[in-house]
Write an enzyme that holds these catalytic residues in place. Structure first.
Site, short mmCIF file in Angstrom:
data_model
loop_
_atom_site.label_atom_id
_atom_site.label_comp_id
_atom_site.label_asym_id
_atom_site.label_seq_id
_atom_site.Cartn_x
_atom_site.Cartn_y
_atom_site.Cartn_z
N GLU A 1 20.36 -25.40 -6.26
CA GLU A 1 21.68 -26.04 -6.23
C GLU A 1 21.75 -27.20 -5.26
O GLU A 1 22.42 -28.21 -5.52
CB GLU A 1 22.74 -24.99 -5.87
CG GLU A 1 24.18 -25.45 -6.02
CD GLU A 1 24.78 -26.03 -4.74
OE1 GLU A 1 25.94 -26.47 -4.78
OE2 GLU A 1 24.07 -26.05 -3.70
N ASP B 1 18.57 -21.43 -2.31
CA ASP B 1 17.90 -22.53 -1.61
C ASP B 1 18.78 -23.09 -0.49
O ASP B 1 20.00 -23.00 -0.54
CB ASP B 1 17.50 -23.64 -2.57
CG ASP B 1 18.68 -24.26 -3.31
OD1 ASP B 1 19.59 -23.51 -3.72
OD2 ASP B 1 18.69 -25.49 -3.47
#
Length: 405
Positions: A172, A106
């Protein structure tokens, strides 16, 4: 010199295979850059599950093409976790601890960013959303796995001395709310972790990080007309202002503990005593002890009554344990030896940012972070990756894994 089932090869005998591994990786620079371009041009904001999963399936296609097993761990809200395995054959009933290469798919950039700012390059500098944090690191880890698989297929090494696992999460950047549970489950008892966050612009890897936590504070008061019956009200905003002042007082630059209320909201109108207010607090710390002490202080400050008729609560939204230097010392020294043999020097560096390295190191697993290609200006439109560091840093991780004592 091949491995026999149940009889791991002596560590020293693996050195010639490390040379073969590095020689093959030296031929892969163009392929690495091509993969990086495709991955950067796949939008994968933390809240765009479809995009994060698309980035994962792209990575899986590279790995599966070389016969590397890929396993998906389904997540409800964030991107699914991709596990890529190269297993070891000896002692299948009691397999040796695995080495993990980790990273997150991400990014912080909104869906649609690549429509106006796709992958680009100027010579050996690449630009684009997530090019450093951490899509170049993901590509590096994939080529580490591909290189190890190349050894198995094209030399007489037979098998690796221990399993090597790629673990690629999708959340994360928002605190790993779901991915952390897969990490805890899989990495417990591991031999080592190499987390391919971007290498520092100095060329260093990351040997220690601050931990961090995000809190949501909610304050409930009582509404009243600020002109007609002001005394009947109880201002949630007034209480929150007092709370914020005390929270900011916890900051201690000498010890490295910082607090910051970066978002506030509340109230109904300027002529109404505010019946509610909320705030988001960021906390940073260097040690687990600081983390525990600061969290206790925050709870006490928030829950202490200040204005009659006003109550306040606080909850942890996300938290990263600190990545303490003691958990990287031996692995850093080993990595430095391999880097030196490849012709470059590297030191360990402390950074205030958080990463999943804090999760793995807090479990007692030797961890090294910032092992990705060198990058800079992360989380900005000017984010960049130095492509001429791609091969050497991939070789350093791969060689460090194969020659782990």
């Amino acid at each position: 010199m091949s491995l026999e089932e149940g009889k791991p090869m002596d560590h020293q005998l693996l050195a010639p295979y490390a040379d073969v591994l590095c020689e093959w990786l030296a031929t892969q620079e163009d392929a690495m850059i091509e993969c990086l371009e495709d991955l950067v041009n796949t939008d994968s904001n933390s809240y765009d599950k479809e995009g994060v999963d698309a980035a994962g399936h792209l990575m899986a296609s590279w790995l599966e093409a070389d016969g590397i097993e890929c396993i998906w761990h389904k997540m409800e809200n964030s991107g699914d976790v991709l596990e890529a395995r190269i297993d070891s054959v000896f002692d299948k009933k009691n397999p040796p601890p695995a080495v993990f290469v980790m990273g997150h798919r991400d990014t912080v950039f909104p869906k649609g960013t690549i429509e106006t700012r796709a992958f680009s390059r100027e010579g050996m500098t690449a630009f684009g959303p997530g090019v450093a944090d951490m899509k170049s690191g993901l590509v590096l880890n994939c080529f580490v796995l591909k290189g190890l698989q190349h050894l198995i297929r094209h030399t007489d090494i037979g098998e690796l001395p221990f399993p090597v696992v790629g673990l690629f999460t999708g959340d994360e950047e928002i605190g790993s709310p779901e991915g952390r549970y897969v990490i805890h489950q899989m990495v417990k008892g591991a031999k080592a972790v190499f987390n391919a966050e971007p290498g520092r612009i100095s060329g260093n890897v990351v040997s220690a990080r601050k931990g961090g936590a995000s809190f949501e504070i909610k304050v409930k008061g009582k509404a009243a007309h600020s002109g007609v019956n002001h005394s009947d009200g109880a201002s949630a905003i007034g209480a929150l202002a007092l709370i914020i002042s005390e929270l900011h007082g916890l900051t201690d630059y000498e010890t490295g503990v910082t607090t910051n209320v970066g978002l506030i909201s509340g109230g109904m109108s300027s002529n109404t005593v505010a019946p509610d207010a909320t705030a988001r607090l960021d906390l940073r710390y260097i040690t687990q002890e600081q983390m525990s002490e600061a969290m206790a202080s925050i709870q006490s400050i928030v829950e202490t009554p200040r204005i009659d008729g006003v109550t306040a609560t606080v909850k942890v939204v996300s938290a990263f344990s600190p990545f303490e230097a003691s958990m990287s010392e031996s692995l850093l020294m080993h990595y430095q030896q391999q880097a030196q043999s490849l012709g470059f020097s590297v030191e360990g560096e402390f950074t205030g940012g958080c990463s999943d390295a804090g999760l793995t190191s807090s479990m007692g697993v030797p961890t090294l972070c910032g092992t990705g290609p060198v990058g800079a200006k992360m989380h900005t439109d000017g984010e960049l990756c130095l492509l001429d560091t791609f091969v050497s840093r991939t070789q350093a991780v791969a060689k460090s894994i194969l020659l782990l004592p």
